[in-house]
Design a protein around this motif. Sequence first.
Motif, PDB file in Angstrom:
ATOM      1  N   VAL A  65     -23.315  -2.572   4.811  1.00  0.00           N
ATOM      2  CA  VAL A  65     -22.708  -1.344   5.326  1.00  0.00           C
ATOM      3  C   VAL A  65     -23.365  -0.866   6.626  1.00  0.00           C
ATOM      4  O   VAL A  65     -22.662  -0.556   7.596  1.00  0.00           O
ATOM      5  CB  VAL A  65     -22.721  -0.230   4.252  1.00  0.00           C
ATOM      6  N   PRO A  66     -24.707  -0.786   6.710  1.00  0.00           N
ATOM      7  CA  PRO A  66     -25.304  -0.336   7.979  1.00  0.00           C
ATOM      8  C   PRO A  66     -24.971  -1.235   9.161  1.00  0.00           C
ATOM      9  O   PRO A  66     -24.742  -0.745  10.274  1.00  0.00           O
ATOM     10  CB  PRO A  66     -26.809  -0.356   7.677  1.00  0.00           C
ATOM     11  N   LEU A  67     -24.933  -2.555   8.939  1.00  0.00           N
ATOM     12  CA  LEU A  67     -24.646  -3.472  10.034  1.00  0.00           C
ATOM     13  C   LEU A  67     -23.198  -3.349  10.499  1.00  0.00           C
ATOM     14  O   LEU A  67     -22.923  -3.332  11.705  1.00  0.00           O
ATOM     15  CB  LEU A  67     -24.944  -4.909   9.602  1.00  0.00           C
ATOM     16  N   MET A  68     -22.270  -3.252   9.565  1.00  0.00           N
ATOM     17  CA  MET A  68     -20.865  -3.089   9.950  1.00  0.00           C
ATOM     18  C   MET A  68     -20.651  -1.753  10.639  1.00  0.00           C
ATOM     19  O   MET A  68     -19.908  -1.661  11.630  1.00  0.00           O
ATOM     20  CB  MET A  68     -19.959  -3.220   8.724  1.00  0.00           C
ATOM     21  N   ALA A  69     -21.298  -0.711  10.124  1.00  0.00           N
ATOM     22  CA  ALA A  69     -21.171   0.608  10.750  1.00  0.00           C
ATOM     23  C   ALA A  69     -21.708   0.581  12.179  1.00  0.00           C
ATOM     24  O   ALA A  69     -21.108   1.162  13.100  1.00  0.00           O
ATOM     25  CB  ALA A  69     -21.922   1.652   9.920  1.00  0.00           C
ATOM     26  N   ALA A  70     -22.829  -0.110  12.385  1.00  0.00           N
ATOM     27  CA  ALA A  70     -23.407  -0.203  13.725  1.00  0.00           C
ATOM     28  C   ALA A  70     -22.465  -0.938  14.674  1.00  0.00           C
ATOM     29  O   ALA A  70     -22.315  -0.545  15.840  1.00  0.00           O
ATOM     30  CB  ALA A  70     -24.754  -0.914  13.667  1.00  0.00           C
ATOM     31  N   LEU A 125     -26.203 -13.127   4.373  1.00  0.00           N
ATOM     32  CA  LEU A 125     -25.407 -11.979   3.912  1.00  0.00           C
ATOM     33  C   LEU A 125     -24.945 -11.142   5.100  1.00  0.00           C
ATOM     34  O   LEU A 125     -23.799 -10.686   5.147  1.00  0.00           O
ATOM     35  CB  LEU A 125     -26.239 -11.108   2.965  1.00  0.00           C
ATOM     36  N   ALA A 126     -25.855 -10.960   6.053  1.00  0.00           N
ATOM     37  CA  ALA A 126     -25.480 -10.222   7.269  1.00  0.00           C
ATOM     38  C   ALA A 126     -24.344 -10.942   7.987  1.00  0.00           C
ATOM     39  O   ALA A 126     -23.381 -10.314   8.452  1.00  0.00           O
ATOM     40  CB  ALA A 126     -26.690 -10.075   8.187  1.00  0.00           C
ATOM     41  N   ALA A 127     -24.446 -12.269   8.061  1.00  0.00           N
ATOM     42  CA  ALA A 127     -23.402 -13.049   8.729  1.00  0.00           C
ATOM     43  C   ALA A 127     -22.059 -12.901   8.024  1.00  0.00           C
ATOM     44  O   ALA A 127     -21.005 -12.867   8.663  1.00  0.00           O
ATOM     45  CB  ALA A 127     -23.805 -14.526   8.778  1.00  0.00           C
ATOM     46  N   ALA A 128     -22.100 -12.814   6.700  1.00  0.00           N
ATOM     47  CA  ALA A 128     -20.858 -12.732   5.925  1.00  0.00           C
ATOM     48  C   ALA A 128     -20.045 -11.499   6.264  1.00  0.00           C
ATOM     49  O   ALA A 128     -18.815 -11.495   6.125  1.00  0.00           O
ATOM     50  CB  ALA A 128     -21.177 -12.748   4.423  1.00  0.00           C
ATOM     51  N   VAL A 129     -20.721 -10.442   6.723  1.00  0.00           N
ATOM     52  CA  VAL A 129     -19.992  -9.210   7.058  1.00  0.00           C
ATOM     53  C   VAL A 129     -19.880  -8.993   8.565  1.00  0.00           C
ATOM     54  O   VAL A 129     -18.890  -8.452   9.051  1.00  0.00           O
ATOM     55  CB  VAL A 129     -20.645  -7.977   6.398  1.00  0.00           C
ATOM     56  N   MET A 130     -20.901  -9.448   9.320  1.00  0.00           N
ATOM     57  CA  MET A 130     -20.892  -9.187  10.756  1.00  0.00           C
ATOM     58  C   MET A 130     -19.947 -10.115  11.515  1.00  0.00           C
ATOM     59  O   MET A 130     -19.330  -9.699  12.509  1.00  0.00           O
ATOM     60  CB  MET A 130     -22.305  -9.315  11.328  1.00  0.00           C
ATOM     61  N   ILE A 131     -19.823 -11.356  11.068  1.00  0.00           N
ATOM     62  CA  ILE A 131     -18.918 -12.285  11.749  1.00  0.00           C
ATOM     63  C   ILE A 131     -17.463 -11.824  11.644  1.00  0.00           C
ATOM     64  O   ILE A 131     -16.751 -11.772  12.650  1.00  0.00           O
ATOM     65  CB  ILE A 131     -19.109 -13.721  11.214  1.00  0.00           C
ATOM     66  N   PRO A 132     -16.985 -11.484  10.439  1.00  0.00           N
ATOM     67  CA  PRO A 132     -15.606 -10.965  10.372  1.00  0.00           C
ATOM     68  C   PRO A 132     -15.405  -9.694  11.193  1.00  0.00           C
ATOM     69  O   PRO A 132     -14.404  -9.569  11.906  1.00  0.00           O
ATOM     70  CB  PRO A 132     -15.411 -10.692   8.870  1.00  0.00           C
ATOM     71  N   MET A 133     -16.335  -8.768  11.100  1.00  0.00           N
ATOM     72  CA  MET A 133     -16.194  -7.517  11.844  1.00  0.00           C
ATOM     73  C   MET A 133     -16.197  -7.774  13.352  1.00  0.00           C
ATOM     74  O   MET A 133     -15.394  -7.198  14.098  1.00  0.00           O
ATOM     75  CB  MET A 133     -17.319  -6.548  11.476  1.00  0.00           C
ATOM     76  N   ALA A 134     -17.086  -8.667  13.814  1.00  0.00           N
ATOM     77  CA  ALA A 134     -17.145  -8.976  15.241  1.00  0.00           C
ATOM     78  C   ALA A 134     -15.844  -9.600  15.724  1.00  0.00           C
ATOM     79  O   ALA A 134     -15.349  -9.274  16.813  1.00  0.00           O
ATOM     80  CB  ALA A 134     -18.318  -9.919  15.525  1.00  0.00           C
ATOM     81  N   VAL A 253     -34.761  -7.599   8.390  1.00  0.00           N
ATOM     82  CA  VAL A 253     -33.631  -8.498   8.637  1.00  0.00           C
ATOM     83  C   VAL A 253     -32.483  -7.729   9.295  1.00  0.00           C
ATOM     84  O   VAL A 253     -31.847  -8.223  10.238  1.00  0.00           O
ATOM     85  CB  VAL A 253     -33.154  -9.162   7.340  1.00  0.00           C
ATOM     86  N   VAL A 254     -32.217  -6.528   8.835  1.00  0.00           N
ATOM     87  CA  VAL A 254     -31.186  -5.687   9.462  1.00  0.00           C
ATOM     88  C   VAL A 254     -31.525  -5.448  10.922  1.00  0.00           C
ATOM     89  O   VAL A 254     -30.669  -5.570  11.814  1.00  0.00           O
ATOM     90  CB  VAL A 254     -31.047  -4.349   8.711  1.00  0.00           C
ATOM     91  N   ALA A 255     -32.789  -5.115  11.185  1.00  0.00           N
ATOM     92  CA  ALA A 255     -33.208  -4.835  12.563  1.00  0.00           C
ATOM     93  C   ALA A 255     -33.061  -6.069  13.446  1.00  0.00           C
ATOM     94  O   ALA A 255     -32.559  -5.990  14.577  1.00  0.00           O
ATOM     95  CB  ALA A 255     -34.658  -4.349  12.572  1.00  0.00           C
ATOM     96  N   ILE A 256     -33.482  -7.226  12.955  1.00  0.00           N
ATOM     97  CA  ILE A 256     -33.409  -8.449  13.749  1.00  0.00           C
ATOM     98  C   ILE A 256     -31.964  -8.851  14.007  1.00  0.00           C
ATOM     99  O   ILE A 256     -31.589  -9.205  15.134  1.00  0.00           O
ATOM    100  CB  ILE A 256     -34.179  -9.587  13.051  1.00  0.00           C
ATOM    101  N   ALA A 257     -31.138  -8.806  12.962  1.00  0.00           N
ATOM    102  CA  ALA A 257     -29.728  -9.185  13.122  1.00  0.00           C
ATOM    103  C   ALA A 257     -29.042  -8.303  14.161  1.00  0.00           C
ATOM    104  O   ALA A 257     -28.260  -8.788  14.989  1.00  0.00           O
ATOM    105  CB  ALA A 257     -29.006  -9.092  11.782  1.00  0.00           C
ATOM    106  N   ALA A 258     -29.341  -7.012  14.131  1.00  0.00           N
ATOM    107  CA  ALA A 258     -28.696  -6.081  15.060  1.00  0.00           C
ATOM    108  C   ALA A 258     -29.282  -6.164  16.464  1.00  0.00           C
ATOM    109  O   ALA A 258     -28.608  -5.819  17.442  1.00  0.00           O
ATOM    110  CB  ALA A 258     -28.819  -4.649  14.533  1.00  0.00           C
TER     111      ALA A 258
END
Length: 307
Positions: A65-70, A125-134, A253-258
């Motif tokens: 949720v935080p990564l998609m929101a960002a 897990l981050a990729a699973a949500v950030m790739i679709p959103m991107a 991990v959230v910080a690095i991914a973002a």
Amino acid sequence: MTFLSALLPVVFLVGLGHLLARRGLPGPDGWRAMERLCFTVLFPAMIILVLSRAPFEQAPWKIAVPLMAAQVILASTGLLALLWPGISRPAVGSIIQSNSRWNTFVALSLTGVLFQEEGIALTSLAAAVMIPMANILSVTALTHFADSEPHQKRNPVLELLRNPLVIACIIGGTLNALHLPPTGLIETTLELLSQPAITLGLLAAGAGLNLDALKRAGILTVVWSLVRLLGMPVVAVLIAHYGFDLTGVPLVVVAIAAATPTATNGYILARQLGGDYHLMANLIALETVLAIFTMPAILFVFGLLPS
């Protein structure tokens, strides 16, 4: 392991890939084939293996949720580029794309070196949500702000269904939920495919980097590169920590991914969908260089630097 000792090998491999590409070792077709191999086979194999046997101690949605929101917030911030004097509509589409994309290869490499399988699993897990959103945000923005000439139209949903990394996340997550991690011959095969994934991925990322674009980088590129590199991790970390009480390795991990720079494949998408691909090349090149400094700075400010 410290963040610096994990970052320097990543920078070295990206730089080596760029140097080899400039010397024609191998040629452009060889590098494109290597990138395609990493994207369609090696990284999916690693993601399936790691996700299928990962013991998740934190609820996955606390990362998602935080990564998609960002991503949504930074993409929306890109609309402010419309106020920039003399800016073209395709340039606005490219800025929005830059603000919403991230470099999966760099994130997986850093978190893998720092936290081994736990880091790779959480980044997957981050990729699973950030790739679709991107993809949704990028395709929507580029097509909406394209110039009047006809361009290839893409369906964001179909793009996601065909994305090998998204498919791998679904397979690995399903196997994990069913408590069916790969064993025997399948596990050995996945492990062999996983071993060269990060190395070849970083070399290919370096080969695709156009540092000549830095010569064209003006104030527009500098401003929006900094907005992306600083804005997304700040928003993601604040939401993750204060909104969902995320701490420890998952928060790092959230910080690095973002905090990773925008993805290099954004140039191809901008060119295909009518964005300003020259500006996109500038953003990719400058963000890749600046991220060497902004990533550790973000982690330091939030007290997340691994020691």
